[in-house]
Motif scaffolding. Structure first.
Motif, PDB file in Angstrom:
ATOM      1  N   SER A 263     -26.324 101.522 -36.768  1.00 44.28           N
ATOM      2  CA  SER A 263     -25.057 101.073 -37.380  1.00 44.28           C
ATOM      3  C   SER A 263     -24.795 101.743 -38.721  1.00 44.28           C
TER       4      SER A 263
ATOM      5  N   TYR B  42     -24.532 104.832 -27.096  1.00 40.53           N
ATOM      6  CA  TYR B  42     -24.614 104.575 -28.526  1.00 40.53           C
ATOM      7  C   TYR B  42     -23.507 105.285 -29.287  1.00 40.53           C
TER       8      TYR B  42
ATOM      9  N   LEU C 296     -20.618 103.120 -29.135  1.00 44.24           N
ATOM     10  CA  LEU C 296     -20.814 102.003 -30.072  1.00 44.24           C
ATOM     11  C   LEU C 296     -20.436 102.442 -31.484  1.00 44.24           C
TER      12      LEU C 296
ATOM     13  N   GLN D 180     -16.673 102.777 -31.820  1.00 41.23           N
ATOM     14  CA  GLN D 180     -16.033 101.466 -31.995  1.00 41.23           C
ATOM     15  C   GLN D 180     -16.154 101.000 -33.434  1.00 41.23           C
TER      16      GLN D 180
END
Lengths: 449, 287
Positions: free
Chosen positions: A399, A431, A434, A437
Motif C-alpha cells: 500500500s 496487486y 489494487l 484502485q
C-alpha cells in the motif's frame, strides 16, 4: 501480402500467447430468444443510467428502458418485446448485485422507424448533428470491452482535431473471433460506418488495423476498398496486446500517446469494428444497440461458435446453445483468457461490453503456486507500457501508493502480459490493480481538496 | 619510550578536552527547553507506535498530552487504565478510567454455515478479492476470509480459524487499536467496550439484504425479523436495512439472554453473560 518481417507492431513489450482461434470458421448465428432477459440498467463507463419504465409495462425491441444519466453515459434499450417482470438488484458476473430490469420475452416486435431489412444503405443525406443524435439515442458504447460511450469519443475537445481515424479490428485476445467474423460477414456495413465516422470527425484518413492471423478478413476488406480512397488496411504482427488503444496507435501511425493523455492528443481516435457496425445500424437503419456478436468457445466445447445475441441473455443460454458445460470444466470466463474475468454465476447476463464466453477446462484454469521473484525482468520486457510490474506489485502489496503513483501505475492497461510471462507465477496484475484502485482513490481525494 | 607515551596521551587527551569543550559550548548555546513531562509520559505509554490514539506515534501523543495538560479527550486504548493513571499522576490531573474496548467481528458466516459456491484461486488478500467478486459464499457483505485483519494486527489478537475460514478475536489480547477496522474492506469490525467479566452482546452479521436473500447464502445471517427489537428497549436495539444493531449502551445482563436465545438464526452473540444457552452450531451446518 506483406511478408511477416515488414509487419508493423507496437514499440515496447508484448507477448505471444497461443492463439486458439477455434471458432474462426464458424459463421455468425442468430441465437433464439431466451424466456427472460435481465438487462443491467447501466452498461457503460461513466454516469449510471436512470430507469424510465415500471413493472408491468409492455416494451418493444429498441424501446429506451433506462435513459442516459449525463453526457458520459448511454441509453439502455429493451432487447426483446414483452413485459417488464421486475426491476430489482440482481447478481451480475462478479456476484455483486446491480440494478437490472428483467423482461419476460413475448415476441420480437420492434419500435417504429427501424429499418430491419438487410439492404445496404450508404447515404440518407443526414446532417452531422442528426447523425450524432441517432448515435446518442441508440446508446452506442465501445463494444471492444470497455463500454465507453461512443458519442463522447466523437466529440473532440476544443482545439483538438482528429487527423486519422483508427479502426480496431485486431482482436488480439486468444480464442475470440467475434470481430473477425464481423469483418468477414459485414465488411460493407463496416466501410459505410467508417465513412460516417470520418464525416463526423472531419478526418480524411482512416486506418483499419488487423492482426495478420486474419488474412481472409484483410483480403476481403482490401477488395471492398479497392475503389475507395482515404481508408487503408494495415496488417499487423500477431502480438498481444496489439489491440490495446495506445499500442494500436503506435503500430498503425507510429505515434506515441503521452502518459495519462487521450489518443486525441496525437490526433487519433480509435473505434472497434463492432462499435462501427453498431453506429452504421444506428445511423442508417435507426436501430438501437440491442444485440452484439459474442464468441462462445473453449477447448472442450464441441462446436465453438459466434452468436448474434440480444443484450440481457443469460450466459447459461449461450452455453446450452453450444451443447452445455463439458465435464471437468474449471472456469467460465467473461471475455478473453487474458483480460476476462471468471464468472461466479451462469445466470449473469450478456452486456454491451461482453465479447466472449470462454469455458476453460479444470486442468488449464489452475493458478500455479507463486514462488519468489528472481528479478529476471521478464515482466518488464513484456510490459507494453514500459512499466516495471514487479515493482508496482510490491508497492501495491505494501500500500505504498505515492511510490506506485511515481512509478506511473495509472498507465497500466491491465493487459496481463506480466502475469502471463512471470516464471514465478506471481499474481502481478492482481496487486497492480489494487495499487491502481488505491492511487485512483487518492487522486480523486486530491482533486477534491 | 617515555616520550612516545607522553605525546600520545597528551595529544589524545588534548583532542578529547577540546571536543568536550566544543560540545559543552554547543549544548549551552543550542539548548532547547523541553518539558521533562514529555519523556515521563512517553515512558508510561506502551511504545507500540500503533496509531490507535490517532497521533503519529507514542512520542507525538506524549507531546500532545503535555501540551493540553488534560486527559479528557486523549486516550491510549492500548495502554488502558494503567497508562491513563500513570499519565494523570505525572500531569497531576484527574482522569476517568475508560472501560476497556475490544474489536468484534460482525460476521459469523464461516465455511460450515455459509458453504462456498465458487472456488477462489487468486491472491489471498481481502482487498483484491473484494474488488474481484462478492465472496465464495455469495454473501456480498460477509467476511472474505483472506486474513488482511490477521496481518494487520500488531498484538497477535487475531488468528484465522483454518477449518471455518474466519478470523477469531482473542478478547484478552485485543487492545482496540483499530488496525483491523481499517484493514477490513467490508467494515466488519467494530470497537466497543467490553464488560469486566468479558460481557459482549452484538449481532454477528452485516448483511443488509432482505431476509430470504441473506438466508440463501448463510444460515446464521440476520434476517431482519425484528424479534430482538421486541424484547429490548427502543434505544437498545434497532433494525435498519434488514440488519439488527445492538447499541453498546444496551443493558447486557438484562436483555442478553432473551436476545441471544430468541434469535431465530443465532446471529446474536452473547459472551460472558450468565444464563445464555450453549450455541448449538451443528444444527446450522449446511451439508
Amino acid at each position: 501480402m506483406k511478408s511477416a518481417k515488414s509487419l508493423s507492431s507496437f514499440r515496447l513489450g508484448g507477448i505471444h500467447p497461443p492463439e486458439n482461434k477455434l471458432s474462426a470458421t464458424s459463421p455468425i448465428l442468430d441465437l433464439p430468444l431466451p424466456a427472460l432477459v435481465t438487462i443491467p440498467v447501466t452498461q457503460n463507463l461513466g454516469a449510471p443510467a436512470k430507469v424510465i419504465v415500471k413493472k408491468g409495462d409492455a416494451v418493444l425491441v429498441g424501446q429506451i428502458i433506462a435513459a442516459a444519466g449525463g453526457f458520459v453515459s448511454a441509453n439502455t434499450h429493451s432487447s426483446v418485446s414483452g413485459t417488464v417482470a421486475k426491476i430489482t438488484d440482481e447478481v451480475d458476473s462478479s456476484g455483486y448485485k446491480r440494478p437490472t430490469i428483467t423482461i419476460k420475452v413475448e415476441g420480437d416486435d420492434w419500435i417504429e422507424g427501424v429499418d430491419l431489412s438487410d439492404a445496404l444503405v450508404t447515404d440518407l443525406g443526414l446532417t452531422n448533428q442528426e447523425m450524432m443524435e441517432r448515435i446518442v439515442t441508440a446508446g452506442i458504447v465501445g463494444l471492444g470491452g470497455a463500454a465507453f460511450p461512443s458519442h463522447v469519443k466523437l466529440t473532440p475537445p476544443k482545439g483538438k482535431s482528429c487527423d486519422v481515424l483508427i479502426i480496431n479490428g485486431v482482436e488480439c485476445e486468444p480464442y475470440l473471433t467475434a470481430d473477425h467474423r464481423l469483418m468477414l460477414e459485414q465488411g460493407a456495413e463496416l466501410i459505410v460506418g467508417i465513412k460516417i465516422l470520418m464525416q463526423l470527425l472531419n478526418s480524411s484518413r482512416a486506418v483499419i488495423g488487423i492482426e495478420n492471423n486474419k488474412r481472409d478478413a484483410i483480403k476481403q476488406l482490401e477488395q471492398l476498398l479497392e475503389s475507395e480512397s482515404g481508408i487503408e488496411v494495415t496488417p499487423l504482427k500477431v502480438q498481444y496486446p496489439q489491440g490495446g488503444e495506445k499500442q494500436l496507435i503506435n503500430a498503425t501511425i507510429g505515434k506515441e500517446v503521452p502518459a495519462g493523455a487521450l489518443p486525441i492528443e496525437v490526433g487519433a481516435v480509435v473505434h472497434n469494428v463492432g462499435t462501427i457496425v453498431a453506429i452504421y445500424h444506428a445511423v442508417m437503419k435507426g436501430r438501437p444497440l440491442v444485440e452484439r456478436i459474442i464468441t462462445v468457445t473453449g477447448k472442450k466445447i464441441t462446436k465453438p461458435a459466434n452468436f448474434r445475441v440480444r443484450i440481457g441473455t443469460p450466459v447459461s443460454h449461450l452455453i446450452e446453445a453450444v451443447g452445455g458445460l463439458p465435464m471437468g470444466s474449471g472456469k467460465v470466463i467473461n471475455g478473453g483468457p487474458m483480460m476476462g474475468r471468471a464468472l461466479t454465476t451462469l445466470d449473469a447476463p450478456v452486456v454491451k461490453g461482453s465479447s466472449g464466453i470462454l469455458v476453460m477446462d479444470g486442468s488449464e484454469s489452475i493458478r500455479r503456486e507463486a514462488v519468489a521473484c528472481i528479478r529476471c525482468a521478464k515482466c518488464i520486457d513484456s510490459c507494453p507500457m514500459g512499466l516495471a510490474p514487479y515493482l508496482l506489485k510490491i508497492w501495491g502489496e505494501r500500500s505504498e501508493l505515492e511510490r506506485a503513483e511515481d512509478e506511473l501505475v495509472m498507465d497500466c492497461i491491465e493487459c496481463g502480459s506480466c502475469s502471463f510471462t512471470c516464471p514465478a507465477n506471481l499474481p502481478l496484475l492482481d496487486y497492480i490493480r489494487l495499487a491502481k484502485q488505491g492511487v485512483g482513490r487518492m487522486l480523486r481525494e486530491r482533486s477534491k481538496s | 619510550m617515555n616520550d612516545l607515551l607522553f605525546y600520545s596521551v597528551s595529544s589524545l587527551g588534548g583532542i578529547g578536552l577540546a571536543s568536550a569543550g566544543m560540545l559543552f559550548v554547543a549544548s549551552k548555546k543550542f539548548y532547547l527547553y523541553q518539558n521533562p513531562q514529555i519523556d515521563q509520559v512517553r515512558d508510561v505509554l506502551p511504545g507500540a507506535n500503533c496509531g490507535a490514539c490517532s497521533f503519529a506515534g507514542c512520542q507525538s501523543f506524549a507531546e500532545e498530552v503535555v501540551k493540553r495538560q488534560d486527559l479528557s479527550e486523549l486516550n491510549c486504548p492500548v495502554g488502558g487504565a494503567d497508562t491513563a493513571e500513570g499519565m494523570a499522576e505525572i500531569l497531576g490531573v484527574e482522569v476517568s478510567i475508560q472501560q476497556r474496548s475490544v474489536a468484534l467481528l460482525k460476521c459469523n458466516g464461516h465455511r460450515l454455515v455459509a458453504p462456498p459456491k465458487v472456488e477462489y484461486q487468486g491472491v489471498s488478500n481481502c482487498q483484491v478479492s473484494h474488488a474481484l467478486f462478492a465472496g465464495s459464499s455469495g454473501c456480498a457483505f460477509g467476511c472474505l476470509g483472506d486474513g488482511d485483519c490477521v496481518t494487520a494486527c500488531d498484538f497477535s489478537a487475531l488468528a484465522m480459524d483454518q477449518i471455518k475460514g474466519l478470523p477469531v478475536v482473542d478478547y484478552e489480547k485485543c487492545t482496540a487499536c483499530g488496525a483491523c477496522v481499517k484493514a477490513c474492506p467490508r467494515n466488519l469490525y467494530e470497537l466497543r467496550p467490553i464488560g469486566e467479566q468479558g460481557e459482549l452482546l452484538f449481532v454477528a452479521c452485516s448483511n443488509k439484504e432482505r431476509g430470504n436473500f441473506a438466508k440463501k447464502n448463510c444460515a446464521v445471517a440476520c434476517i431482519g425479523c425484528s424479534k430482538c427489537v421486541k424484547s429490548a428497549a427502543q434505544q437498545e436495539v434497532a433494525v435498519v436495512d434488514f440488519l439488527s444493531y445492538i447499541t453498546p449502551a444496551a443493558d447486557l445482563e438484562g436483555i442478553g439472554v432473551a436476545l441471544s436465545d430468541g434469535c431465530p438464526t443465532g446471529a446474536i452473540f452473547a459472551l460472558g453473560i450468565d444464563g445464555v444457552k450453549e450455541r448449538d452450531e451443528k444444527r446450522k451446518i449446511i451439508k
